[in-house]
Design a protein around this motif. Structure first.
Motif, PDB file in Angstrom:
ATOM      1  N   LYS A 173      -0.340   7.791   1.243  1.00  0.00           N
ATOM      2  CA  LYS A 173      -0.443   8.197   2.654  1.00  0.00           C
ATOM      3  C   LYS A 173      -1.393   7.264   3.419  1.00  0.00           C
ATOM      4  O   LYS A 173      -1.079   6.813   4.521  1.00  0.00           O
ATOM      5  CB  LYS A 173      -0.919   9.648   2.727  1.00  0.00           C
ATOM      6  CG  LYS A 173      -1.011  10.200   4.122  1.00  0.00           C
ATOM      7  CD  LYS A 173      -1.486  11.651   4.087  1.00  0.00           C
ATOM      8  CE  LYS A 173      -1.732  12.201   5.466  1.00  0.00           C
ATOM      9  NZ  LYS A 173      -2.269  13.556   5.425  1.00  0.00           N
ATOM     10  N   LEU A 174      -2.552   6.992   2.834  1.00  0.00           N
ATOM     11  CA  LEU A 174      -3.537   6.125   3.498  1.00  0.00           C
ATOM     12  C   LEU A 174      -3.011   4.699   3.660  1.00  0.00           C
ATOM     13  O   LEU A 174      -3.207   4.074   4.713  1.00  0.00           O
ATOM     14  CB  LEU A 174      -4.846   6.121   2.715  1.00  0.00           C
ATOM     15  CG  LEU A 174      -5.623   7.442   2.718  1.00  0.00           C
ATOM     16  CD1 LEU A 174      -6.792   7.371   1.733  1.00  0.00           C
ATOM     17  CD2 LEU A 174      -6.120   7.756   4.122  1.00  0.00           C
ATOM     18  N   ILE A 175      -2.349   4.186   2.645  1.00  0.00           N
ATOM     19  CA  ILE A 175      -1.796   2.830   2.735  1.00  0.00           C
ATOM     20  C   ILE A 175      -0.682   2.790   3.781  1.00  0.00           C
ATOM     21  O   ILE A 175      -0.579   1.855   4.565  1.00  0.00           O
ATOM     22  CB  ILE A 175      -1.264   2.358   1.353  1.00  0.00           C
ATOM     23  CG1 ILE A 175      -2.397   2.281   0.332  1.00  0.00           C
ATOM     24  CG2 ILE A 175      -0.532   1.020   1.463  1.00  0.00           C
ATOM     25  CD1 ILE A 175      -3.499   1.313   0.671  1.00  0.00           C
ATOM     26  N   ASP A 176       0.158   3.841   3.809  1.00  0.00           N
ATOM     27  CA  ASP A 176       1.253   3.917   4.770  1.00  0.00           C
ATOM     28  C   ASP A 176       0.736   3.915   6.207  1.00  0.00           C
ATOM     29  O   ASP A 176       1.337   3.306   7.090  1.00  0.00           O
ATOM     30  CB  ASP A 176       2.083   5.176   4.505  1.00  0.00           C
ATOM     31  CG  ASP A 176       3.372   5.184   5.289  1.00  0.00           C
ATOM     32  OD1 ASP A 176       4.018   4.111   5.367  1.00  0.00           O
ATOM     33  OD2 ASP A 176       3.732   6.254   5.821  1.00  0.00           O
ATOM     34  N   GLN A 177      -0.391   4.558   6.458  1.00  0.00           N
ATOM     35  CA  GLN A 177      -0.955   4.654   7.802  1.00  0.00           C
ATOM     36  C   GLN A 177      -1.774   3.422   8.188  1.00  0.00           C
ATOM     37  O   GLN A 177      -2.102   3.239   9.349  1.00  0.00           O
ATOM     38  CB  GLN A 177      -1.842   5.896   7.904  1.00  0.00           C
ATOM     39  CG  GLN A 177      -1.071   7.186   7.794  1.00  0.00           C
ATOM     40  CD  GLN A 177      -1.983   8.405   7.705  1.00  0.00           C
ATOM     41  OE1 GLN A 177      -3.191   8.289   7.601  1.00  0.00           O
ATOM     42  NE2 GLN A 177      -1.375   9.593   7.734  1.00  0.00           N
ATOM     43  N   SER A 178      -2.098   2.604   7.214  1.00  0.00           N
ATOM     44  CA  SER A 178      -2.924   1.426   7.516  1.00  0.00           C
ATOM     45  C   SER A 178      -2.049   0.197   7.730  1.00  0.00           C
ATOM     46  O   SER A 178      -0.831   0.236   7.574  1.00  0.00           O
ATOM     47  CB  SER A 178      -3.903   1.167   6.365  1.00  0.00           C
ATOM     48  OG  SER A 178      -3.219   0.637   5.262  1.00  0.00           O
ATOM     49  N   SER A 179      -2.716  -0.903   8.064  1.00  0.00           N
ATOM     50  CA  SER A 179      -2.002  -2.168   8.244  1.00  0.00           C
ATOM     51  C   SER A 179      -1.970  -2.991   6.958  1.00  0.00           C
ATOM     52  O   SER A 179      -1.519  -4.131   6.954  1.00  0.00           O
ATOM     53  CB  SER A 179      -2.668  -2.972   9.365  1.00  0.00           C
ATOM     54  OG  SER A 179      -4.009  -3.285   8.985  1.00  0.00           O
ATOM     55  N   ILE A 180      -2.424  -2.398   5.875  1.00  0.00           N
ATOM     56  CA  ILE A 180      -2.433  -3.085   4.585  1.00  0.00           C
ATOM     57  C   ILE A 180      -1.012  -3.169   4.050  1.00  0.00           C
ATOM     58  O   ILE A 180      -0.282  -2.176   4.032  1.00  0.00           O
ATOM     59  CB  ILE A 180      -3.336  -2.336   3.570  1.00  0.00           C
ATOM     60  CG1 ILE A 180      -4.774  -2.308   4.060  1.00  0.00           C
ATOM     61  CG2 ILE A 180      -3.237  -2.961   2.192  1.00  0.00           C
ATOM     62  CD1 ILE A 180      -5.694  -1.449   3.213  1.00  0.00           C
ATOM     63  N   ASP A 181      -0.591  -4.361   3.634  1.00  0.00           N
ATOM     64  CA  ASP A 181       0.744  -4.547   3.070  1.00  0.00           C
ATOM     65  C   ASP A 181       0.767  -4.371   1.558  1.00  0.00           C
ATOM     66  O   ASP A 181       1.770  -3.984   0.983  1.00  0.00           O
ATOM     67  CB  ASP A 181       1.278  -5.946   3.391  1.00  0.00           C
ATOM     68  CG  ASP A 181       1.640  -6.075   4.859  1.00  0.00           C
ATOM     69  OD1 ASP A 181       2.002  -5.061   5.479  1.00  0.00           O
ATOM     70  OD2 ASP A 181       1.554  -7.203   5.377  1.00  0.00           O
TER      71      ASP A 181
ATOM     72  N   LYS B 171       3.984  -2.315   0.640  1.00  0.00           N
ATOM     73  CA  LYS B 171       4.774  -1.656   1.682  1.00  0.00           C
ATOM     74  C   LYS B 171       6.174  -2.248   1.764  1.00  0.00           C
ATOM     75  O   LYS B 171       7.142  -1.536   1.950  1.00  0.00           O
ATOM     76  CB  LYS B 171       4.091  -1.786   3.038  1.00  0.00           C
ATOM     77  CG  LYS B 171       2.998  -0.802   3.263  1.00  0.00           C
ATOM     78  CD  LYS B 171       2.565  -0.899   4.699  1.00  0.00           C
ATOM     79  CE  LYS B 171       1.449   0.045   4.983  1.00  0.00           C
ATOM     80  NZ  LYS B 171       0.974  -0.061   6.359  1.00  0.00           N
TER      81      LYS B 171
ATOM     82  N   PHE C 289      -1.745  -3.246  -2.035  1.00  0.00           N
ATOM     83  CA  PHE C 289      -2.956  -2.597  -2.521  1.00  0.00           C
ATOM     84  C   PHE C 289      -2.889  -2.519  -4.041  1.00  0.00           C
ATOM     85  O   PHE C 289      -1.852  -2.178  -4.606  1.00  0.00           O
ATOM     86  CB  PHE C 289      -3.051  -1.185  -1.923  1.00  0.00           C
ATOM     87  CG  PHE C 289      -4.175  -0.356  -2.482  1.00  0.00           C
ATOM     88  CD1 PHE C 289      -5.478  -0.532  -2.053  1.00  0.00           C
ATOM     89  CD2 PHE C 289      -3.927   0.607  -3.454  1.00  0.00           C
ATOM     90  CE1 PHE C 289      -6.515   0.240  -2.559  1.00  0.00           C
ATOM     91  CE2 PHE C 289      -4.956   1.389  -3.966  1.00  0.00           C
ATOM     92  CZ  PHE C 289      -6.257   1.200  -3.518  1.00  0.00           C
TER      93      PHE C 289
END
Length: 161
Positions: free
Chosen positions: A12-20, A35, A22
């Motif tokens: 959820k946190l990765i989906d909401q961030s601009s990180i491609d 992503k 992790f």
């Protein structure tokens, strides 16, 4: 090891961030998320393969082990024919010559007798001459000049005649 709720929270946190991309590593497990590919990989100590359905993520996320093997370097071992190894009788520093300006006692191809000096091992400021102990030819030198050697460490390989 992360539980499923923790993994869902990370997704959820990765989906909401601009990180491609992790990656999280902990003892025995690695979790990688990208992503672009919409996959999560987990490398546990024991093999696990699960499909995770999350309320936050409409699609299935495939969690499967990725066994990460280190690339093996190709080494071509040359088998050297020898009958005897001259080993260090003590811990110390090996010197291949009597002094820095002189030539080495032996080189590959040198003929040695039982009492031929092959090197010096310095231990506690005493210089100990190491003898071949066999008659033959030096076929391999296993240590370099100035190298620290251990008790019983092979120094030279000899092909006896």
């Amino acid at each position: 090891m992360l539980n499923m709720d923790e993994i869902r929270e990370i997704i959820k946190l990765i989906d909401q961030s601009s990180i491609d991309e992790f990656t999280y590593e902990t003892s025995g497990a690695t979790i990688s998320m990208k992503k672009n590919e919409n996959t999560v990989s987990q490398t546990p100590e024991k093999e696990v393969h699960k499909k995770v359905q999350s309320a936050d993520t409409p699609s299935l996320v495939d969690i499967k082990p990725e066994i990460q093997e280190e690339p093996k370097e190709e080494q071509t071992e040359i088998k050297i024919d020898y009958d005897y190894e001259i080993v260090s009788p003590m811990v110390g520093t090996l010197y291949s010559a009597p002094s820095p300006e002189r030539e080495a006692y032996v080189t590959v191809g040198s003929k040695v007798e039982k009492d031929s000096i092959v090197c010096i091992v310095e231990a506690m400021k005493l210089f100990n001459e190491i003898e071949a102990e066999v008659k033959g030819e030096i076929v391999e030198i296993l240590v370099e000049d100035g190298e620290l050697v251990e008790y019983g460490q092979p120094l030279f390989r000899v092909k006896t005649k």
